[in-house]
Scaffold this motif. Structure first.
Motif, PDB file in Angstrom:
ATOM      1  N   ASP A   1      40.715  26.751  34.166  1.00  0.00           N
ATOM      2  CA  ASP A   1      41.632  26.219  35.166  1.00  0.00           C
ATOM      3  C   ASP A   1      41.119  24.873  35.695  1.00  0.00           C
ATOM      4  OD1 ASP A   1      39.608  26.791  37.050  1.00  0.00           O
ATOM      5  OD2 ASP A   1      40.555  28.667  37.651  1.00  0.00           O
ATOM      6  N   GLU A   2      41.937  24.210  36.496  1.00  0.00           N
ATOM      7  CA  GLU A   2      41.575  22.876  37.002  1.00  0.00           C
ATOM      8  C   GLU A   2      40.307  22.889  37.852  1.00  0.00           C
ATOM      9  OE1 GLU A   2      45.013  19.934  37.873  1.00  0.00           O
ATOM     10  OE2 GLU A   2      45.809  21.948  38.289  1.00  0.00           O
TER      11      GLU A   2
ATOM     12  N   CYS B   1      41.584  22.139  29.455  1.00  0.00           N
ATOM     13  CA  CYS B   1      42.267  22.484  30.692  1.00  0.00           C
ATOM     14  C   CYS B   1      43.778  22.393  30.452  1.00  0.00           C
ATOM     15  CB  CYS B   1      41.847  21.557  31.831  1.00  0.00           C
ATOM     16  SG  CYS B   1      42.587  22.020  33.412  1.00  0.00           S
TER      17      CYS B   1
ATOM     18  N   GLN C   1      46.326  22.945  32.312  1.00  0.00           N
ATOM     19  CA  GLN C   1      47.102  22.312  33.377  1.00  0.00           C
ATOM     20  C   GLN C   1      47.102  20.790  33.224  1.00  0.00           C
ATOM     21  OE1 GLN C   1      44.777  24.729  33.846  1.00  0.00           O
ATOM     22  NE2 GLN C   1      45.516  26.232  35.316  1.00  0.00           N
TER      23      GLN C   1
ATOM     24  N   SER D   1      42.028  30.370  31.769  1.00  0.00           N
ATOM     25  CA  SER D   1      42.778  29.385  32.556  1.00  0.00           C
ATOM     26  C   SER D   1      43.869  29.994  33.419  1.00  0.00           C
ATOM     27  CB  SER D   1      43.423  28.361  31.624  1.00  0.00           C
ATOM     28  OG  SER D   1      44.470  28.954  30.873  1.00  0.00           O
ATOM     29  N   GLY D   2      44.303  31.214  33.082  1.00  0.00           N
ATOM     30  CA  GLY D   2      45.426  31.804  33.795  1.00  0.00           C
ATOM     31  C   GLY D   2      46.766  31.302  33.284  1.00  0.00           C
TER      32      GLY D   2
END
Length: 167
Positions: A43-44, A99, A101, A9-10
């Protein structure tokens, strides 16, 4: 029990904490100790692609579950056909995709930490892997009741370990 956490995801998350809540949930649900679970954080953009491809819905979502085996929790009639006891057979449960985010946005709205939201979503995803759903009112009551019980027990266990200095 094999729990694989992959963070693509970072975003930095407590992966050890996610593995611990996953292990706790599977233990509480009496899933075979040799069962395998994969938790993937994306990630998104990746979550949006998965959500659109597999659910036909636009935008990112918080959690998706991709079951691999036909394992079912005791409330839905046990494990696979022929199992002497629910959860007696090890297997590949499947993948829970989170996710961070989206979880962070939801956590802010709910007034709690992102890690708490990720733990909730991990439990939610595992319950989906085990056959729970919330499309119908009675399913919703069963799934969210079980989810709440698991999270409350998890938080109690976690708080006790932190007080005792064993966490």
């Amino acid at each position: 029990m094999s729990i694989d956490i992959a963070n693509e995801s970072g975003v930095a998350v407590d992966e050890v904490g996610l593995a611990a809540v996953a292990r706790f949930t599977l233990d509480q649900m009496r899933i075979h100790p040799l069962a395998e679970l994969s938790v993937l954080l994306v990630d998104e953009r990746t979550m949006t692609e998965l959500h659109e491809r597999w659910m036909g819905e636009p935008g990112p979502t918080d959690v998706l579950a991709f079951p691999m085996d036909e394992l079912r929790p005791p409330h839905l009639g046990g494990g696979r056909a022929g199992d002497p006891e629910p959860g007696d057979d090890p297997g590949l449960l499947g993948d829970v995709v989170l996710c961070p985010q989206v979880a962070a946005e939801q956590a802010e709205k709910a007034g709690h930490a992102t890690q708490d939201e990720l733990e909730l979503l991990t439990v939610h995803g595992i319950l989906h892997l085990l056959g729970y759903d919330h499309a119908e009112p009675e399913e919703h009551v069963a799934m969210f009741g079980t989810q709440d019980q698991l999270l409350n027990a998890w938080r109690e266990t976690k708080d006790t370990k932190e007080r005792e200095g064993t966490a």
